[in-house]
Write an enzyme that holds these catalytic residues in place. Structure first.
Site, PDB file in Angstrom:
ATOM      1  N   ASP A  16       0.857  -1.185   0.000  1.00  0.00           N
ATOM      2  CA  ASP A  16       0.000   0.000   0.000  1.00  0.00           C
ATOM      3  C   ASP A  16       0.892   1.233   0.000  1.00  0.00           C
ATOM      4  OD1 ASP A  16      -1.767   2.184   0.830  1.00  0.00           O
ATOM      5  OD2 ASP A  16      -3.191   0.627   1.400  1.00  0.00           O
ATOM      6  N   ILE A  17       0.663   2.140  -0.922  1.00  0.00           N
ATOM      7  CA  ILE A  17       1.483   3.351  -1.044  1.00  0.00           C
ATOM      8  C   ILE A  17       1.224   4.321   0.121  1.00  0.00           C
ATOM      9  CG2 ILE A  17      -0.122   4.616  -2.535  1.00  0.00           C
ATOM     10  CD1 ILE A  17       3.565   4.597  -3.254  1.00  0.00           C
ATOM     11  N   GLN A  54     -14.455   2.271   1.647  1.00  0.00           N
ATOM     12  CA  GLN A  54     -13.856   1.874   0.371  1.00  0.00           C
ATOM     13  C   GLN A  54     -13.522   3.108  -0.459  1.00  0.00           C
ATOM     14  OE1 GLN A  54     -16.265  -0.762  -2.061  1.00  0.00           O
ATOM     15  NE2 GLN A  54     -14.522  -1.295  -3.352  1.00  0.00           N
ATOM     16  N   HIS A  80     -10.528  -5.695  -2.950  1.00  0.00           N
ATOM     17  CA  HIS A  80      -9.188  -5.834  -2.384  1.00  0.00           C
ATOM     18  C   HIS A  80      -9.268  -6.038  -0.883  1.00  0.00           C
ATOM     19  CE1 HIS A  80     -10.073  -1.493  -2.198  1.00  0.00           C
ATOM     20  NE2 HIS A  80      -9.195  -1.394  -1.214  1.00  0.00           N
ATOM     21  N   PHE A  81      -8.310  -6.798  -0.386  1.00  0.00           N
ATOM     22  CA  PHE A  81      -8.146  -7.006   1.042  1.00  0.00           C
ATOM     23  C   PHE A  81      -6.891  -6.288   1.494  1.00  0.00           C
ATOM     24  CE2 PHE A  81     -11.269 -10.232   0.521  1.00  0.00           C
ATOM     25  CZ  PHE A  81     -11.805 -10.490   1.769  1.00  0.00           C
ATOM     26  N   HIS A  82      -6.984  -5.649   2.643  1.00  0.00           N
ATOM     27  CA  HIS A  82      -5.840  -5.028   3.297  1.00  0.00           C
ATOM     28  C   HIS A  82      -5.309  -6.030   4.305  1.00  0.00           C
ATOM     29  CE1 HIS A  82      -6.844  -0.762   2.183  1.00  0.00           C
ATOM     30  NE2 HIS A  82      -8.028  -1.332   1.996  1.00  0.00           N
TER      31      HIS A  82
END
Length: 144
Positions: free
Chosen positions: A37-38, A101, A107-109
């Protein structure tokens, strides 16, 4: 964006899947892409997205693809556990803007959590240093 709607093939994750924009990859196969993740909430914050689907959220994911995708989510979470040895791991997924969201591709974090550490806000702040993300990605990828 609402919970239901039309999939946007130009969302940022779709662009990453096509190779139109770069990401710091942790893992990729024919089912999923995992990348750093940026805007990490904690060191090692990784995202896992499905490939070959136009699912905006979990509700839209085809049932026949869900099992293989979730296996990849688990695989990346286990690699994060081995590589970073956190006290806990938070696995999160948001459906619709009111839930938090911000990108409308499922997507999953996966967020490593240290005892007593606070997490940064979701999708905010300054982007992380790319070289630092690459070093973390390499550490995690070594356990996949």
């Amino acid at each position: 964006m609402t919970l239901h709607g039309k999939y946007d093939p130009d969302n940022i994750f779709a662009k990453m899947l096509r190779g139109d924009i770069p990401c710091v990859k942790v893992f990729e196969d024919d089912v999923a892409l995992a990348f750093m993740d940026i805007f990490p909430q904690a060191e090692g914050h990784t995202l896992v997205i499905p490939k070959d689907v136009e699912a905006r959220n979990l509700l839209e994911m085809p049932k026949k693809k869900l099992g293989a995708y979730m296996e990849r989510v688990q695989k990346v979470a286990k690699a994060i556990d081995k590589a970073l040895k956190p006290d806990g791991i938070r696995v999160m997924q948001f459906n619709g803007a009111p839930s938090g969201q911000t990108v409308y591709h499922l997507h999953f974090h996966i967020i490593p959590v240290g005892e007593g550490q606070s997490m940064r806000s979701h999708a905010s702040g300054e982007p992380a240093d790319t070289e630092a993300l690459k070093a973390l990605a390499d550490r995690i990828a070594a356990y996949i």
